[in-house]
Each structure stands twice: as structure tokens, then as C-alpha cells.
Design a protein around this motif. Structure first.
Motif, short mmCIF file in Angstrom:
data_model
loop_
_atom_site.label_atom_id
_atom_site.label_comp_id
_atom_site.label_asym_id
_atom_site.label_seq_id
_atom_site.Cartn_x
_atom_site.Cartn_y
_atom_site.Cartn_z
N ARG A 150 13.23 10.01 13.55
CA ARG A 150 13.39 8.56 13.58
C ARG A 150 12.05 7.87 13.34
N GLN A 151 11.02 8.35 14.02
CA GLN A 151 9.70 7.74 13.87
C GLN A 151 9.14 7.99 12.47
N ARG A 152 9.37 9.17 11.93
CA ARG A 152 8.92 9.46 10.57
C ARG A 152 9.59 8.52 9.57
N ASP A 153 10.89 8.33 9.71
CA ASP A 153 11.63 7.45 8.81
C ASP A 153 11.16 6.01 8.93
N GLU A 154 10.90 5.58 10.15
CA GLU A 154 10.42 4.21 10.37
C GLU A 154 9.04 4.02 9.75
N LEU A 155 8.17 4.99 9.93
CA LEU A 155 6.83 4.92 9.34
C LEU A 155 6.91 4.91 7.82
N SER A 156 7.78 5.72 7.27
CA SER A 156 7.97 5.75 5.82
C SER A 156 8.45 4.40 5.31
N ARG A 157 9.38 3.80 6.05
CA ARG A 157 9.88 2.47 5.67
C ARG A 157 8.76 1.44 5.71
N GLN A 158 7.95 1.48 6.76
CA GLN A 158 6.84 0.53 6.89
C GLN A 158 5.82 0.73 5.78
N LEU A 159 5.52 1.99 5.47
CA LEU A 159 4.56 2.26 4.39
C LEU A 159 5.09 1.77 3.05
N GLY A 160 6.39 1.95 2.83
CA GLY A 160 7.00 1.46 1.59
C GLY A 160 6.90 -0.05 1.48
N GLN A 161 7.14 -0.74 2.58
CA GLN A 161 7.02 -2.20 2.58
C GLN A 161 5.59 -2.63 2.33
N SER A 162 4.65 -1.92 2.94
CA SER A 162 3.24 -2.23 2.75
C SER A 162 2.84 -2.04 1.29
N GLU A 163 3.33 -0.97 0.69
CA GLU A 163 3.01 -0.69 -0.71
C GLU A 163 3.60 -1.78 -1.61
N LYS A 164 4.80 -2.24 -1.32
CA LYS A 164 5.41 -3.32 -2.11
C LYS A 164 4.59 -4.59 -2.00
N LYS A 165 4.11 -4.89 -0.78
CA LYS A 165 3.29 -6.08 -0.58
C LYS A 165 2.00 -5.98 -1.38
N LYS A 166 1.39 -4.79 -1.41
CA LYS A 166 0.16 -4.60 -2.19
C LYS A 166 0.42 -4.83 -3.67
N THR A 167 1.53 -4.31 -4.15
CA THR A 167 1.87 -4.46 -5.57
C THR A 167 2.08 -5.93 -5.92
N VAL A 168 2.81 -6.64 -5.07
CA VAL A 168 3.06 -8.07 -5.31
C VAL A 168 1.75 -8.85 -5.25
N SER A 169 0.93 -8.55 -4.25
CA SER A 169 -0.36 -9.24 -4.11
C SER A 169 -1.26 -8.97 -5.31
N ALA A 170 -1.28 -7.73 -5.76
CA ALA A 170 -2.12 -7.37 -6.91
C ALA A 170 -1.63 -8.09 -8.17
N ALA A 171 -0.32 -8.17 -8.36
CA ALA A 171 0.23 -8.86 -9.52
C ALA A 171 -0.10 -10.35 -9.45
N TYR A 172 0.00 -10.93 -8.27
CA TYR A 172 -0.31 -12.35 -8.09
C TYR A 172 -1.79 -12.60 -8.39
N ALA A 173 -2.66 -11.74 -7.79
CA ALA A 173 -4.09 -11.91 -8.00
C ALA A 173 -4.46 -11.76 -9.47
N LYS A 174 -3.85 -10.82 -10.14
CA LYS A 174 -4.11 -10.60 -11.56
C LYS A 174 -3.73 -11.85 -12.37
N ASN A 175 -2.59 -12.43 -12.05
CA ASN A 175 -2.13 -13.63 -12.75
C ASN A 175 -3.03 -14.83 -12.46
N VAL A 176 -3.49 -14.95 -11.23
CA VAL A 176 -4.35 -16.09 -10.86
C VAL A 176 -5.72 -15.95 -11.51
N ILE A 177 -6.27 -14.73 -11.49
CA ILE A 177 -7.60 -14.50 -12.05
C ILE A 177 -7.59 -14.63 -13.57
N ASN A 178 -6.56 -14.19 -14.20
CA ASN A 178 -6.49 -14.21 -15.66
C ASN A 178 -6.20 -15.61 -16.22
N LYS A 179 -5.88 -16.56 -15.41
CA LYS A 179 -5.55 -17.91 -15.91
C LYS A 179 -6.76 -18.80 -15.93
#
Length: 106
Positions: A77-106
Motif C-alpha cells: 500500500r505504501q509503495r503504491d502510494e509513493l509511486s502515485r505521489q512520484l508520478g504526480q510530482s513528475e507530471k508537475k515538473k513536466t508541466v512547469s518545464a513546459a510553461y517555463a520554456k514557453n514563457v522564456i521563449n516569448k
């Protein structure tokens, strides 16, 4: 080896499983590390003691197995929860990186 020794070893193993579950519930890595050596020692003693032939051990073994399965379920249960949290964190990083790339390139 007398069945009393086997009963004691299986009881020790069941108690260890309970302590593992408790340490997991408390998120206590130090306690988990301390339990590891005791678990290994108990398992080594069980291996050296051989297979218990006493039918009276069956109930103790089943109770021990059930308690171990509870600890394993908590680990999963704890492993699955940690995996879920890490996946969410990775998605947030991807979205943040895409946003930053778009802001910097404009």
C-alpha cells in the motif's frame, strides 16, 4: 527439535511482522532497520531447526502467515502510494518545464 522451540520461533516471527507494520504506520525507518537483523536471525534459526513435524504447529504457522501478510499488504500500500505521489510530482515538473520554456521563449 522440540515443537516448543518451533512455536517460539514462529511467535517471534509473528511479533516481528507486527512491529514491521507498526513501524510502517509510524513511517519509522530507524525502527525498520533495527527489526531487519532480528528478522534475519529468527529466519536463520527456523532454517537450522528444520521442518517441525508437530501437527499442533499448523495453527501457529497460519497465524504467523496472516500477520506477515498484513505487514506485506501495508508495504504494498505504501509503495503504491509513493509511486502515485512520484508520478504526480513528475507530471508537475513536466508541466512547469513546459510553461517555463514557453514563457522564456516569448
Amino acid at each position: 527439535m522440540p515443537s516448543e522451540t518451533h512455536k517460539r520461533l514462529y511467535q517471534n516471527l509473528a511479533d516481528i511482522a507486527d512491529r514491521v507494520k507498526s513501524a510502517l504506520d509510524k513511517n519509522d525507518a530507524t525502527a525498520l532497520m533495527g527489526i531487519t537483523a532480528e528478522h534475519k536471525n529468527t529466519m536463520d534459526k527456523l532454517r537450522r531447526s528444520g521442518v517441525g513435524r508437530d501437527p499442533g504447529l499448523l495453527e501457529q504457522i497460519q497465524k504467523t502467515r496472516d500477520r506477515i501478510n498484513l505487514a506485506i499488504a501495508e508495504i504494498h500500500r505504501q509503495r503504491d502510494e509513493l509511486s502515485r505521489q512520484l508520478g504526480q510530482s513528475e507530471k508537475k515538473k513536466t508541466v512547469s518545464a513546459a510553461y517555463a520554456k514557453n514563457v522564456i521563449n516569448k
